[in-house]
Design an enzyme around this catalytic site. Structure first.
Site, short mmCIF file in Angstrom:
data_model
loop_
_atom_site.label_atom_id
_atom_site.label_comp_id
_atom_site.label_asym_id
_atom_site.label_seq_id
_atom_site.Cartn_x
_atom_site.Cartn_y
_atom_site.Cartn_z
N GLU A 171 -0.56 0.06 0.46
CA GLU A 171 -0.80 0.90 1.64
C GLU A 171 -0.50 2.33 1.22
O GLU A 171 0.67 2.73 1.15
CB GLU A 171 0.12 0.46 2.80
CG GLU A 171 -0.24 -0.89 3.39
CD GLU A 171 -1.48 -0.85 4.28
OE1 GLU A 171 -1.85 0.24 4.76
OE2 GLU A 171 -2.09 -1.92 4.49
N CYS B 169 0.85 9.06 7.23
CA CYS B 169 -0.24 8.75 6.28
C CYS B 169 -1.62 8.92 6.92
O CYS B 169 -2.57 9.25 6.23
CB CYS B 169 -0.07 7.34 5.74
SG CYS B 169 -0.01 6.10 7.04
P1 NAD Z 1 6.51 7.47 -2.58
O1 NAD Z 1 5.32 6.88 -3.24
O2 NAD Z 1 7.12 8.66 -3.19
O3 NAD Z 1 7.69 6.38 -2.45
C1 NAD Z 1 7.47 5.12 -1.85
C2 NAD Z 1 8.47 4.13 -2.42
O4 NAD Z 1 8.23 3.99 -3.81
C3 NAD Z 1 9.93 4.55 -2.25
O5 NAD Z 1 10.70 3.42 -1.88
C4 NAD Z 1 10.30 5.04 -3.63
O6 NAD Z 1 11.66 4.83 -3.96
C5 NAD Z 1 9.43 4.18 -4.54
N1 NAD Z 1 9.11 4.85 -5.80
C6 NAD Z 1 9.07 6.19 -6.04
N2 NAD Z 1 8.72 6.42 -7.32
C7 NAD Z 1 8.55 5.22 -7.90
C8 NAD Z 1 8.19 4.79 -9.20
N3 NAD Z 1 7.94 5.65 -10.18
N4 NAD Z 1 8.08 3.46 -9.44
C9 NAD Z 1 8.31 2.56 -8.45
N5 NAD Z 1 8.66 2.91 -7.20
C10 NAD Z 1 8.79 4.21 -6.91
O7 NAD Z 1 6.06 7.74 -1.07
P2 NAD Z 1 6.91 8.43 0.09
O8 NAD Z 1 7.03 9.87 -0.23
O9 NAD Z 1 8.10 7.63 0.39
O10 NAD Z 1 5.92 8.23 1.32
C11 NAD Z 1 4.87 9.08 1.57
C12 NAD Z 1 3.55 8.52 1.04
O11 NAD Z 1 3.34 7.22 1.54
C13 NAD Z 1 2.36 9.34 1.49
O12 NAD Z 1 1.45 9.44 0.45
C14 NAD Z 1 1.79 8.53 2.64
O13 NAD Z 1 0.42 8.76 2.88
C15 NAD Z 1 2.05 7.14 2.16
N6 NAD Z 1 2.14 6.23 3.29
C16 NAD Z 1 1.16 5.31 3.47
C17 NAD Z 1 1.20 4.47 4.58
C18 NAD Z 1 0.14 3.45 4.83
O14 NAD Z 1 0.37 2.58 5.68
N7 NAD Z 1 -0.99 3.49 4.17
C19 NAD Z 1 2.24 4.59 5.50
C20 NAD Z 1 3.21 5.56 5.27
C21 NAD Z 1 3.16 6.37 4.16
#
Ligand code: NAD
Length: 460
Positions: A212, A246
């Site tokens: 997602e 998002c």
């Molecule tokens: P992010 O990708 O930075 O982090 C998401 C999760 O991944 C966190 O738990 C983080 O600790 C982990 N993570 C970070 N770096 C990682 C790595 N190198 N390897 C493995 N895991 C890692 O996202 P965010 O800043 O927490 O959230 C915002 C993003 O999420 C935006 O791009 C938004 O559009 C998206 N989002 C999508 C939905 C959806 O339903 N499609 C919903 C909410 C947010």
């Protein structure tokens, strides 16, 4: 959590699933009811935690976090028993006599990685689906919403034995340690760049997964829009959670004849929603961290702000802002904005929107403000995006009968309601042959080739 502890936890969930592959629906429903009661008992803590993380208004917590979760829980409590029942499928006459069924079975050990922007709802909603389908879960919330992450841990540990569901706190290293393990299913919500890392990490085990992700969601306003309603709905959809959504509109594409009126209406509505001094408003969230603030501030400093732009780093406050058509190769148009900045482009002819939308990866959502059927059809049929709304934004998320997910760079798979059930189960097909007759046609010796050729001719 240290790597060794993590592996122990993982192993305990593996052992648990081996002996609990088919939990009865009664016990699942009773656990879901316990989870609901625990959330209810901790409502105030949840509201305070999310406020401590980024000053999210209580009303927005009630509507976009708690309400969504209760709705999902109620739906699963009501339907999980019938959804889980094996479904009888008509048999193929080639297998006569037989009874055919599809069993909906859990994947097994699931890993859920959650983001910070709807820190409660986006962690709990997939967990509800996973647990209701009979899986085990390790949930890693985001390190950027630590207060909510702690409440999540309390709630989950009060309801479930860690062998069945547990919260693991941590940042990137913890997430990577988790991803090094072999999962039966991975459900990731987060950014596109991290989604790619997750995808690569789990490819070595060919783990089924849902991604997602995010994207740049176009919001199109044609001359057939009701401008006053459109502006209100766009402001609500963009500035709820301070644009950190998002499916928030990422940029506006507006018929050039409407631009001046739109900006006038925009100013009027912003004041009506948040008052003259937005920084004083308790109905407007803050940016999650200094790092995220600095990224957005850089956009403000490098682009032409036509409305808003006020900001305050010590409060991580950024006002709702309109940005004059940035260059398509600028950072603000290359990255998902994920904050309260809204670039605005104009077009003379609706077809011109293709030149922008086609240049950007397939978005998670598209919004079209128009009452004209031909324009609506053109926008729905000519562009590829996860889901969308005509004459509003964000609200497709609300209908749990609609699958929610992206396409291409904005995601893979979907969930919500029955679609979560489909995501967190696998279909196992069983043909149950009967023994009272055994038609010998398939067995050697093959002295019936001629006969079979005749039979085949009916299919040619
Ligand atoms: P992010 O990708 O930075 O982090 C998401 C999760 O991944 C966190 O738990 C983080 O600790 C982990 N993570 C970070 N770096 C990682 C790595 N190198 N390897 C493995 N895991 C890692 O996202 P965010 O800043 O927490 O959230 C915002 C993003 O999420 C935006 O791009 C938004 O559009 C998206 N989002 C999508 C939905 C959806 O339903 N499609 C919903 C909410 C947010």
């Amino acid at each position: 959590m240290r790597e060794a502890e993590l592996i122990n936890l993982y192993q305990s969930q593996k052992n648990y699933f081996k002996t609990n592959q088919n939990p009865d629906s009664k016990s699942i429903i009773s656990q879901l009811k316990c989870l609901k009661a625990e959330i209810k008992a901790n409502e105030q803590l949840i509201i305070e935690a999310i406020h401590a993380d980024f000053k999210k208004p209580e009303f927005e917590v009630l509507t976009t976090e708690l309400f969504v979760v209760y709705k999902e829980l109620n739906l699963f409590i009501k339907n999980i028993n019938s959804w889980r029942k094996p479904k009888r499928i008509s048999s193929d006459w080639l297998n006569f006599p037989s009874t055919d069924k599809v069993y909906h079975v859990p994947w097994g050990n699931c890993l859920i990685i959650a983001p910070w922007n709807y820190p409660f709802q986006l962690a709990i909603t997939p967990l509800i689906g996973a647990i209701a389908c009979g899986n085990t879960v390790i949930l890693k919330p985001s390190e950027y919403a630590p207060n909510t992450a702690r409440v999540l841990e309390t709630i989950i540990s009060n309801v479930f034995d860690t062998k069945q569901a547990a919260v693991v706190q941590g940042a990137v290293e913890t997430a990577q340690n988790l991803l090094n393990l072999k999962w039966d299913y991975v459900f990731f919500t987060g950014s596109v760049p991290v989604g790619k890392i997750v995808s690569q990490a789990i490819a070595k085990h060919m783990t089924p997964h849902t991604l997602e992700l995010g994207g740049k969601n176009p919001c199109i306003i044609t001359k057939h829009a009701n401008l006053s309603i459109a502006t209100k709905r766009i402001i609500w959809g963009k500035f709820i959670n301070a644009g950190q959504t998002c499916i928030a509109p990422d940029y506006i594409l507006i018929d050039q004849t409407l631009k001046t009126e739109f900006i006038k209406e925009f100013k009027k509505q912003i004041e009506a929603f948040y008052g003259e001094n937005i920084q004083k408003s308790t109905d407007y969230s803050r940016i999650i961290s200094d790092k995220h603030f600095d990224r957005l501030k850089n956009f403000i400093d490098t682009e032409q702000v036509i409305y808003g732009g006020q900001n305050n780093r010590s409060h991580r406050f950024i006002a709702p802002s309109l940005i004059e058509a940035p260059k398509l190769d600028s950072d603000i148009m290359q990255e998902e904005i994920f904050g309260p900045l809204l670039p605005i482009f104009t077009f003379q002819d609706l077809n011109e929107v293709e030149t922008i939308i086609y240049k950007i990866d397939k978005p998670l959502a598209l919004y079209a403000f128009t009452t004209n059927k031909a324009e609506q059809n053109y926008l729905i049929k000519n562009f590829d995006f996860g889901g969308g709304v005509i004459n509003d934004c964000i609200v497709h998320f609300v209908n749990d009968k609609l699958p929610f997910g992206g396409v291409g760079a904005s995601g893979l798979g979907n969930y919500h309601g029955k679609h979560s059930f489909k995501t967190f189960t696998r279909q196992k097909s069983i043909v149950h042959r009967k023994n009272y007759i055994d038609i010998p046609i398939k067995y050697p010796p093959y002295n019936k080739t001629k006969l079979f050729k005749k039979f085949l001719s009916w299919f040619r």
